[in-house]
Design a protein around this motif. Structure first.
Motif, PDB file in Angstrom:
ATOM      1  N   GLY A  55       0.886  -1.182  -0.153  1.00  0.00           N
ATOM      2  CA  GLY A  55       0.055  -0.061   0.136  1.00  0.00           C
ATOM      3  C   GLY A  55       0.900   1.223  -0.053  1.00  0.00           C
ATOM      4  N   ALA A  66      -3.466   7.364  -2.929  1.00  0.00           N
ATOM      5  CA  ALA A  66      -3.410   6.356  -2.077  1.00  0.00           C
ATOM      6  C   ALA A  66      -3.706   5.066  -3.116  1.00  0.00           C
ATOM      7  CB  ALA A  66      -4.655   6.444  -0.927  1.00  0.00           C
ATOM      8  N   ARG A  67      -3.146   3.891  -2.827  1.00  0.00           N
ATOM      9  CA  ARG A  67      -3.387   2.710  -3.564  1.00  0.00           C
ATOM     10  C   ARG A  67      -3.018   1.667  -2.329  1.00  0.00           C
ATOM     11  NH1 ARG A  67       1.441   0.157  -6.180  1.00  0.00           N
ATOM     12  NH2 ARG A  67       3.307   1.527  -5.717  1.00  0.00           N
ATOM     13  N   TRP A  68      -4.230   0.735  -2.419  1.00  0.00           N
ATOM     14  CA  TRP A  68      -4.080  -0.583  -1.326  1.00  0.00           C
ATOM     15  C   TRP A  68      -4.295  -1.874  -2.243  1.00  0.00           C
ATOM     16  CZ3 TRP A  68      -2.417   1.741   2.830  1.00  0.00           C
ATOM     17  CH2 TRP A  68      -2.851   3.107   2.864  1.00  0.00           C
ATOM     18  N   HIS A  69      -3.535  -2.800  -1.984  1.00  0.00           N
ATOM     19  CA  HIS A  69      -3.582  -4.088  -2.559  1.00  0.00           C
ATOM     20  C   HIS A  69      -4.881  -4.471  -2.951  1.00  0.00           C
ATOM     21  CE1 HIS A  69      -2.170  -7.991  -3.944  1.00  0.00           C
ATOM     22  NE2 HIS A  69      -2.975  -8.455  -3.036  1.00  0.00           N
ATOM     23  N   PHE A  90      -5.001   6.815   5.720  1.00  0.00           N
ATOM     24  CA  PHE A  90      -4.674   5.402   6.490  1.00  0.00           C
ATOM     25  C   PHE A  90      -5.940   4.909   6.906  1.00  0.00           C
ATOM     26  CE2 PHE A  90      -0.344   6.770   5.558  1.00  0.00           C
ATOM     27  CZ  PHE A  90       0.131   5.497   5.356  1.00  0.00           C
ATOM     28  N   GLU A  92      -8.357   4.026   5.430  1.00  0.00           N
ATOM     29  CA  GLU A  92      -8.977   2.994   4.690  1.00  0.00           C
ATOM     30  C   GLU A  92      -7.841   2.055   4.253  1.00  0.00           C
ATOM     31  OE1 GLU A  92      -9.651   5.254   1.126  1.00  0.00           O
ATOM     32  OE2 GLU A  92     -11.232   6.592   1.982  1.00  0.00           O
ATOM     33  N   ALA A  93      -6.686   1.772   5.002  1.00  0.00           N
ATOM     34  CA  ALA A  93      -5.746   0.961   4.823  1.00  0.00           C
ATOM     35  C   ALA A  93      -6.170  -0.299   5.288  1.00  0.00           C
ATOM     36  CB  ALA A  93      -4.454   1.368   5.367  1.00  0.00           C
ATOM     37  N   PRO A  94      -5.852  -1.377   4.735  1.00  0.00           N
ATOM     38  CA  PRO A  94      -6.191  -2.969   5.306  1.00  0.00           C
ATOM     39  C   PRO A  94      -6.000  -3.015   6.689  1.00  0.00           C
ATOM     40  CG  PRO A  94      -5.092  -2.987   3.055  1.00  0.00           C
ATOM     41  CD  PRO A  94      -4.932  -1.837   3.477  1.00  0.00           C
ATOM     42  N   TRP A  97      -1.804  -2.910   9.575  1.00  0.00           N
ATOM     43  CA  TRP A  97      -0.799  -2.240   8.588  1.00  0.00           C
ATOM     44  C   TRP A  97       0.312  -1.816   9.450  1.00  0.00           C
ATOM     45  CZ3 TRP A  97      -0.078   2.789   9.514  1.00  0.00           C
ATOM     46  CH2 TRP A  97      -1.264   3.463  10.092  1.00  0.00           C
TER      47      TRP A  97
END
Length: 428
Positions: A55, A66-69, A90, A92-94, A97
């Motif tokens: 991410g 932003a980019r997340w897997h 962050f 919205e991060a998985p 993390w």
């Protein structure tokens, strides 16, 4: 070197029994080319390699990327405080993390421009401490192979001459002193950039410089083509999972490393110089004021006042201030700019810096390790080498107050640059 590999109860983590020196381990991982972007971050007794991108958050003026897997990249406008933009990205991060990266000095500017922050959530994370390497994510077998390799990890340095650009810097200091006497501000850090006349092997430079330095934190990174290696003398801020904040302002400098007698003499000078003592005291006062803005004021206090910290080629006066985050505050709120790299009062000092200097970027910003549980560790970016697009440079500054003299402040920048200039390794 022999390395035993076993899998812990948690399938995603492997533990390598590793006899390698952590510095060599980090250099081999960084130089392997296997991970793309990476960050190395050293804390006392612990080293972390964060490699590959699971991410990513890049904060620019007005836009957060932003980019997340598994999700499409996003680019959204933001306004208000940069700290809030990072917090929201962050959110919205998985789950679970950890993120590593850098924050620019301009993060704190009233009208920020350019890239303000770049952080990654790594695909592979290697934590080395106590003779073991804990590997999370893919690639444990290849990590084991890299840590088993023998042989040198750094080339021969070609020292960079720090005694250039003196006239221009002394003129800027004189201008700042005049503005202080005119009442525009009390203190400002004026810095100078020193270009390296050849391409640099950043990883080898990190190894050579770390062998000669005693930093509070060290770091090595390559993010989006910007490389940096540094030996931070100062913890900008730490926040634990319970919201307890600590900052360690440094101000007041003398040379160090010239021998026991000379070091003792310069230490006595440092501890008894009215200009250095004043510079440090007002820095501590400002740090306490900043903590009170983000912490419960009743929890803010100084726990260690004006002791000498030895940092490579220099020694500083240092203190420690602590507090507990107030309700509604997040760890990102602790990323106020270092008073020892901006000035007092900060708004006026930052305005002066934007007039007297070109864009700083990473210099006097922060390298950051932050986690989903609210823990944050950040190092002030000083004593560092930077490289981008085949060009490398160093940068150092000095704290200017009313009693400053241009000649002495120029000498201070030379002393600080000497933490890294003798250890720069040319690209083969």
């Amino acid at each position: 070197m022999s390395i035993g590999l076993r899998t812990d109860a948690e399938p995603a983590e492997h533990v390598l029994e590793c006899a390698a020196e952590p510095l060599a381990a980090m250099a081999r991982l960084a130089g392997s080319g296997l991970f793309g972007d990476y960050v190395v971050y050293e804390r006392p007794g612990s080293w972390t390699f964060a490699g590959g991108v699971l991410g990513e958050v890049v904060l620019e003026a007005g836009t957060v990327h932003a980019r997340w897997h598994g999700l499409p990249p996003s680019a959204r406008p933001w306004s208000g405080r940069p700290a809030d933009a990072l917090r929201d990205a962050f959110a919205e991060a998985p789950p679970g993390w950890n993120a590593y990266g850098w924050i620019a000095f301009e993060f704190a500017a009233p009208h920020p421009a350019g890239r303000l922050a770049h952080l990654i959530v790594p695909r592979t994370e290697v934590r080395v401490s106590g003779g073991r390497a804990h590997v999370t994510g893919p690639g444990a077998e290849r990590v084991a192979d890299l840590l088993a390799e023998a042989g040198p990890v750094a080339g021969a340095p070609s020292p960079v001459d720090v005694r250039v650009g003196g006239d221009a810097y002394r003129a800027k200091v004189a201008e700042a002193v005049a503005e202080i006497h005119a009442g525009r501000y009390q203190k400002v850090i004026v810095s100078r950039r020193l270009d390296v006349p050849h391409p640099v092997d950043v990883i080898a430079t990190y190894v050579r410089g770390r062998e000669a330095n005693t930093p509070a934190r060290s770091f090595l990174l390559d993010l989006g083509g910007l490389q940096a290696a540094g030996y931070s003398p100062e913890v900008l801020a730490t926040v634990d999972a319970g919201g307890r904040v600590m900052t360690q302002p440094l101000a007041g400098t003398r040379a160090f490393g010239a021998g026991a007698d000379a070091d003792a003499r310069t230490r006595r000078e440092l501890e008894n110089d009215p200009k250095e003592i004043f510079e440090h005291a007002v820095s501590v006062r400002t740090s306490l004021e900043e903590l009170r803005r983000v912490c419960d004021p009743a929890t803010v206090q100084v726990t260690d006042f004006m002791t000498v910290k030895e940092r490579g080629s220099v020694q500083h006066l240092g203190s420690r201030a602590v507090g507990t985050l107030a309700p509604g505050r997040s760890p990102w709120d602790a990323l106020f700019p270092g008073v020892t790299a901006s000035g007092i009062p900060k708004p006026a000092a930052i305005e002066a810096i934007t007039r007297l200097e070109d864009r700083r970027g990473m210099y006097s910003g922060a390298v950051v390790a932050v986690s989903h549980d609210g823990a944050l560790d950040s190092a002030l970016v000083l004593r560092a080498l930077y490289s981008e697009n085949g060009r490398a440079w160093l940068r150092a500054g000095a704290g200017i107050v009313g009693a400053s003299t241009p000649g002495r402040e120029y000498e201070e920048t030379c002393e600080k640059l000497s933490s890294i200039a003798p250890h720069v390794v040319p690209l083969a």
